[in-house]
Motif scaffolding. Structure first.
Motif, PDB file in Angstrom:
ATOM      1  N   ASN A  27      -4.192   8.843  -2.931  1.00 25.07           N
ATOM      2  CA  ASN A  27      -5.008   8.132  -1.947  1.00 25.07           C
ATOM      3  C   ASN A  27      -6.221   8.991  -1.606  1.00 25.07           C
ATOM      4  O   ASN A  27      -6.094  10.078  -1.050  1.00 25.07           O
ATOM      5  CB  ASN A  27      -4.217   7.821  -0.680  1.00 25.07           C
ATOM      6  CG  ASN A  27      -3.260   6.663  -0.854  1.00 25.07           C
ATOM      7  OD1 ASN A  27      -3.347   5.907  -1.800  1.00 25.07           O
ATOM      8  ND2 ASN A  27      -2.339   6.524   0.074  1.00 25.07           N
ATOM      9  N   CYS A  63     -15.237   5.371  -2.776  1.00 25.82           N
ATOM     10  CA  CYS A  63     -14.151   4.376  -2.666  1.00 25.82           C
ATOM     11  C   CYS A  63     -14.250   3.260  -3.703  1.00 25.82           C
ATOM     12  O   CYS A  63     -13.964   2.096  -3.405  1.00 25.82           O
ATOM     13  CB  CYS A  63     -14.091   3.800  -1.257  1.00 25.82           C
ATOM     14  SG  CYS A  63     -13.722   5.045   0.005  1.00 25.82           S
ATOM     15  N   SER A 119       0.851  -1.198   0.000  1.00 29.31           N
ATOM     16  CA  SER A 119       0.000   0.000   0.000  1.00 29.31           C
ATOM     17  C   SER A 119       0.879   1.238   0.000  1.00 29.31           C
ATOM     18  O   SER A 119       1.800   1.363   0.805  1.00 29.31           O
ATOM     19  CB  SER A 119      -0.882   0.013   1.251  1.00 29.31           C
ATOM     20  OG  SER A 119      -1.736  -1.105   1.257  1.00 29.31           O
ATOM     21  N   ASP A 172      -9.336   2.989   1.441  1.00 27.96           N
ATOM     22  CA  ASP A 172      -8.081   2.267   1.601  1.00 27.96           C
ATOM     23  C   ASP A 172      -7.028   2.911   0.713  1.00 27.96           C
ATOM     24  O   ASP A 172      -7.354   3.615  -0.253  1.00 27.96           O
ATOM     25  CB  ASP A 172      -8.251   0.798   1.202  1.00 27.96           C
ATOM     26  CG  ASP A 172      -9.066   0.010   2.220  1.00 27.96           C
ATOM     27  OD1 ASP A 172      -9.126   0.428   3.399  1.00 27.96           O
ATOM     28  OD2 ASP A 172      -9.633  -1.022   1.835  1.00 27.96           O
ATOM     29  N   HIS A 173      -5.758   2.637   1.019  1.00 21.05           N
ATOM     30  CA  HIS A 173      -4.664   3.162   0.193  1.00 21.05           C
ATOM     31  C   HIS A 173      -4.615   2.444  -1.150  1.00 21.05           C
ATOM     32  O   HIS A 173      -4.916   1.253  -1.238  1.00 21.05           O
ATOM     33  CB  HIS A 173      -3.321   2.968   0.891  1.00 21.05           C
ATOM     34  CG  HIS A 173      -3.153   3.800   2.110  1.00 21.05           C
ATOM     35  ND1 HIS A 173      -2.357   3.422   3.150  1.00 21.05           N
ATOM     36  CD2 HIS A 173      -3.667   4.990   2.476  1.00 21.05           C
ATOM     37  CE1 HIS A 173      -2.384   4.329   4.095  1.00 21.05           C
ATOM     38  NE2 HIS A 173      -3.183   5.297   3.702  1.00 21.05           N
ATOM     39  N   ASP A 174      -4.235   3.191  -2.186  1.00 19.95           N
ATOM     40  CA  ASP A 174      -3.946   2.559  -3.466  1.00 19.95           C
ATOM     41  C   ASP A 174      -2.838   1.544  -3.241  1.00 19.95           C
ATOM     42  O   ASP A 174      -2.048   1.672  -2.298  1.00 19.95           O
ATOM     43  CB  ASP A 174      -3.503   3.605  -4.488  1.00 19.95           C
ATOM     44  CG  ASP A 174      -4.635   4.550  -4.878  1.00 19.95           C
ATOM     45  OD1 ASP A 174      -5.783   4.343  -4.433  1.00 19.95           O
ATOM     46  OD2 ASP A 174      -4.364   5.511  -5.616  1.00 19.95           O
ATOM     47  N   TYR A 175      -2.769   0.522  -4.089  1.00 19.30           N
ATOM     48  CA  TYR A 175      -1.812  -0.544  -3.816  1.00 19.30           C
ATOM     49  C   TYR A 175      -1.214  -1.135  -5.081  1.00 19.30           C
ATOM     50  O   TYR A 175      -1.699  -0.922  -6.192  1.00 19.30           O
ATOM     51  CB  TYR A 175      -2.474  -1.655  -3.000  1.00 19.30           C
ATOM     52  CG  TYR A 175      -3.564  -2.401  -3.732  1.00 19.30           C
ATOM     53  CD1 TYR A 175      -3.270  -3.492  -4.546  1.00 19.30           C
ATOM     54  CD2 TYR A 175      -4.898  -2.010  -3.628  1.00 19.30           C
ATOM     55  CE1 TYR A 175      -4.282  -4.161  -5.225  1.00 19.30           C
ATOM     56  CE2 TYR A 175      -5.902  -2.689  -4.298  1.00 19.30           C
ATOM     57  CZ  TYR A 175      -5.578  -3.764  -5.096  1.00 19.30           C
ATOM     58  OH  TYR A 175      -6.574  -4.428  -5.775  1.00 19.30           O
ATOM     59  N   ASP A 227      -6.557   1.187  -7.535  1.00  8.74           N
ATOM     60  CA  ASP A 227      -6.750   2.626  -7.354  1.00  8.74           C
ATOM     61  C   ASP A 227      -8.155   2.864  -6.812  1.00  8.74           C
ATOM     62  O   ASP A 227      -9.144   2.493  -7.449  1.00  8.74           O
ATOM     63  CB  ASP A 227      -6.575   3.329  -8.701  1.00  8.74           C
ATOM     64  CG  ASP A 227      -6.842   4.822  -8.626  1.00  8.74           C
ATOM     65  OD1 ASP A 227      -6.623   5.431  -7.563  1.00  8.74           O
ATOM     66  OD2 ASP A 227      -7.288   5.394  -9.646  1.00  8.74           O
TER      67      ASP A 227
END
Length: 139
Positions: free
Chosen positions: A60, A89, A40, A65-68, A81
């Motif tokens: 983000n 989200c 992340s 949630d965080h992009d990963y 994304d």
């Protein structure tokens, strides 16, 4: 006295054996830390003239949630994304491949090849640099 001689010979043999088992250049650049896993993104920034500036990633979306980046053992990847432009989200993913020659990470997504220098890799942290741009990820 004979016991001391045997112990000395044994200690000397072990010492010489251990000294002969040093690493060689064939494994130079290898690491036991795996790069596979879901990473992340937590910081982005630049390194200009040796001065590193990191900030929270604008990509983000707040409250999501965080992009990963998910690097799989079969050298495929998924990039996720989170975006709230259409619905809260909403997750958009793209797939690609990656390779890890030496201390670099090369990704191919939608036919675009990008190579990053691996600045730091631990079990929980990954720092990548492309030119002056820096990305920091956590597992």
């Amino acid at each position: 006295m004979k016991t001391r001689s045997i112990l000395f010979a044994l200690a000397l043999s072990i010492g010489l054996f251990a000294a002969s088992c040093n690493s060689n250049d064939e494994n130079k650049g290898d690491t036991i830390t795996p790069i596979t896993g879901k990473w992340s993104i937590v910081k982005v920034g630049t390194n200009v003239n040796g001065i590193e500036t990191l900030v929270d990633p604008p990509q983000n979306t707040s409250g999501c949630d965080h992009d990963y980046l998910n690097l799989k053992i079969d050298n495929t990847l998924t990039s996720g994304d989170y975006d709230s432009a259409v619905s809260p989200c909403a997750l958009t993913t793209v797939s690609g491949t990656y390779s890890r020659p030496d201390s670099k990470l090369t990704t191919v997504i939608n036919g675009v090849t990008t190579t990053y220098d691996i600045v730091n890799l631990t079990l929980t942290d990954l720092k990548l640099r492309q030119g002056n741009a820096i990305s920091v990820y956590i597992r």
